[in-house]
Design a protein around this motif. Structure first.
Motif, PDB file in Angstrom:
ATOM      1  N   VAL A  87      23.156   0.669  58.374  1.00 52.98           N
ATOM      2  CA  VAL A  87      22.643  -0.775  57.925  1.00 52.98           C
ATOM      3  C   VAL A  87      22.947  -0.770  56.291  1.00 52.98           C
ATOM      4  CG1 VAL A  87      20.560  -2.227  58.018  1.00 52.98           C
ATOM      5  CG2 VAL A  87      21.023  -0.812  60.048  1.00 52.98           C
ATOM      6  N   ASP A  88      23.195  -2.151  55.903  1.00 51.13           N
ATOM      7  CA  ASP A  88      23.048  -2.350  54.503  1.00 51.13           C
ATOM      8  C   ASP A  88      21.767  -2.994  54.333  1.00 51.13           C
ATOM      9  OD1 ASP A  88      23.727  -2.951  51.904  1.00 51.13           O
ATOM     10  OD2 ASP A  88      25.453  -4.385  52.292  1.00 51.13           O
ATOM     11  N   PHE A  89      21.009  -2.261  53.971  1.00 54.45           N
ATOM     12  CA  PHE A  89      19.392  -2.728  53.693  1.00 54.45           C
ATOM     13  C   PHE A  89      19.404  -3.765  52.516  1.00 54.45           C
ATOM     14  CE2 PHE A  89      18.350   0.776  56.522  1.00 54.45           C
ATOM     15  CZ  PHE A  89      17.588   0.096  57.385  1.00 54.45           C
ATOM     16  N   THR A  90      20.202  -3.581  51.562  1.00 51.08           N
ATOM     17  CA  THR A  90      20.572  -4.271  50.420  1.00 51.08           C
ATOM     18  C   THR A  90      20.619  -5.840  50.779  1.00 51.08           C
ATOM     19  OG1 THR A  90      21.029  -2.245  48.906  1.00 51.08           O
ATOM     20  CG2 THR A  90      21.519  -4.667  48.139  1.00 51.08           C
ATOM     21  N   LEU A  92      20.401  -6.933  53.905  1.00 49.94           N
ATOM     22  CA  LEU A  92      19.996  -7.328  55.215  1.00 49.94           C
ATOM     23  C   LEU A  92      19.093  -8.572  55.006  1.00 49.94           C
ATOM     24  CD1 LEU A  92      19.390  -6.556  58.114  1.00 49.94           C
ATOM     25  CD2 LEU A  92      17.482  -5.237  57.204  1.00 49.94           C
ATOM     26  N   LEU A 116       8.819  -2.505  51.933  1.00 54.52           N
ATOM     27  CA  LEU A 116       9.963  -2.805  52.572  1.00 54.52           C
ATOM     28  C   LEU A 116      11.123  -3.662  51.617  1.00 54.52           C
ATOM     29  CD1 LEU A 116       8.339  -4.266  55.783  1.00 54.52           C
ATOM     30  CD2 LEU A 116       9.515  -2.353  55.614  1.00 54.52           C
ATOM     31  N   GLU A 119      13.448  -1.711  49.404  1.00 56.09           N
ATOM     32  CA  GLU A 119      14.571  -1.290  49.814  1.00 56.09           C
ATOM     33  C   GLU A 119      15.585  -2.461  50.609  1.00 56.09           C
ATOM     34  OE1 GLU A 119      14.082   1.424  52.809  1.00 56.09           O
ATOM     35  OE2 GLU A 119      12.443   2.688  51.703  1.00 56.09           O
ATOM     36  N   ALA A 120      14.737  -3.520  51.066  1.00 59.44           N
ATOM     37  CA  ALA A 120      15.704  -4.869  51.580  1.00 59.44           C
ATOM     38  C   ALA A 120      15.086  -5.992  51.036  1.00 59.44           C
ATOM     39  CB  ALA A 120      15.328  -4.733  53.245  1.00 59.44           C
ATOM     40  N   VAL A 311      17.048  -1.156  62.569  1.00 58.71           N
ATOM     41  CA  VAL A 311      16.368  -1.953  61.713  1.00 58.71           C
ATOM     42  C   VAL A 311      14.868  -2.272  62.086  1.00 58.71           C
ATOM     43  CG1 VAL A 311      16.209  -4.216  60.333  1.00 58.71           C
ATOM     44  CG2 VAL A 311      18.515  -3.412  60.907  1.00 58.71           C
ATOM     45  N   TRP A 314      13.512   1.471  61.179  1.00 59.05           N
ATOM     46  CA  TRP A 314      13.081   1.346  59.831  1.00 59.05           C
ATOM     47  C   TRP A 314      11.558   0.957  59.528  1.00 59.05           C
ATOM     48  CZ3 TRP A 314      13.370  -3.179  56.758  1.00 59.05           C
ATOM     49  CH2 TRP A 314      13.032  -3.006  55.457  1.00 59.05           C
TER      50      TRP A 314
END
Length: 327
Positions: A87-90, A92, A116, A119-120, A311, A314
């Motif tokens: 997962v690319d949280f940046t 997301l 949260l 990170e995202a 996700v 997370w």
């Protein structure tokens, strides 16, 4: 072809990379005769010789060369289906619907969202009330995560995962400067003042006061519709001592009850973590209850469809970590 055999893609890719039947057989851990049979199947499936003799080896036909890049891309695509999702949280973008009572939200919502977003930054949380705590919202996906006291009933155990977050004792709460503040509160003192109850259904006895109703949480069973009359846990404990309190106000939630207590001489009671966050915002005083009350266990619950979602996992990990640090 009536039936696609994706192993043929691996066969063709190995032949293209190795340039010989023997080399491809070694790469795929097959015998040369078995690899020769697979080449025959490839030729029949594609309708082209694919590899023809040239001296002591084989050379690919133009058709085989043209298929090379597509074959490798198809193999990588199929492998991706069986590879754990990264997962690319940046980047997301996702909105989670979280069901929780206002006590939990007051204590943790802002800190949870801040953690949260660190990170995202493109996610969002939509909080909804726990006035309706049945399983259907988790089942149909309108709620992603349920936070609170849960009680499974029947087949819901097969559909819902739950993880304990913390257990908490109830404490009494009055305004700072109340005659009970700073004193050892006895059971007689406790009932001498009017009380504030909490209720999300506008009933006389509120959520923390009402006795546990078997199967009501997460099962969708409305026990009140059966006209079941149950004494409140707190009132039952007082009755055992020959005492009775008077509920003079009913608040729609924990935060409203705290504000009512802060501006009156009334007493309320709720889980201690829900009170701690409010102390800096409101002039309140908390005290140990003079009666025995069971601790409550607060959990997070989610439907099986989300269990393996990285996700969603997370999100759950952040909820759990926050509660461990602040209880």
């Amino acid at each position: 072809m009536k039936h696609l055999d994706f192993n043929l893609l691996l066969d063709l890719d190995a032949l293209l990379r190795e340039g010989s039947v023997v080399g491809a057989a070694r790469a795929l851990h097959l015998s040369p005769p078995a690899m020769s049979r697979r080449l025959t199947r490839l030729r029949e499936a594609i309708g082209d010789p694919l590899f023809v003799p040239a001296g002591r080896g084989l050379v690919p036909t133009p058709r085989a060369l043209a298929l090379g890049a597509r074959v490798r891309a198809a193999i990588e695509e199929v492998r991706g289906v069986f590879t754990p999702q990264e997962v690319d949280f940046t980047n997301l973008q996702r909105t989670f619907t979280v069901r929780a009572n206002d006590g939990f939200l007051g204590a943790w919502a802002s800190r949870l969202v801040a953690a949260l977003l660190a990170e995202a930054p493109n996610i969002a949380l939509h909080f909804v009330s726990r006035a309706d705590k049945n399983i259907e919202a988790l089942r149909n996906g309108s709620v992603d995560l349920d936070l609170g006291v849960v009680s499974m009933a029947g087949p819901t155990e097969l559909e819902v995962y739950s993880q304990p977050l913390f257990s908490a004792s109830f404490v009494g709460v009055v305004r700072a400067g109340h005659p009970l503040a700073g004193t050892a509160v006895s059971a007689e003192d406790f009932v001498a003042w009017p009380h504030i109850s909490t209720s999300r259904r506008e009933q006389e006895l509120g959520g923390i006061d009402t006795a546990s109703r078997r199967g009501q949480e997460l099962s969708g069973v409305d026990v009140a519709s059966r006209r079941v009359q149950e004494a409140g846990r707190m009132d039952a404990a007082l009755k055992a001592l020959g005492l009775q309190r008077r509920v003079a106000m009913v608040a729609p939630g924990f935060q409203a009850a705290l504000m009512m207590a802060a501006s009156s001489d009334f007493i309320t009671a709720m889980p201690e973590p829900f009170v701690r966050w409010a102390m800096p915002q409101h002039r309140l005083y908390s005290f140990e209850l003079p009666i025995a009350m069971d601790r409550v266990e607060v959990s997070q619950s989610w439907h099986t469809r989300h269990h393996a979602d990285p996700v969603h996992r997370w999100l759950r990990e952040h909820v759990w970590a926050l509660c461990q640090l602040n209880t």
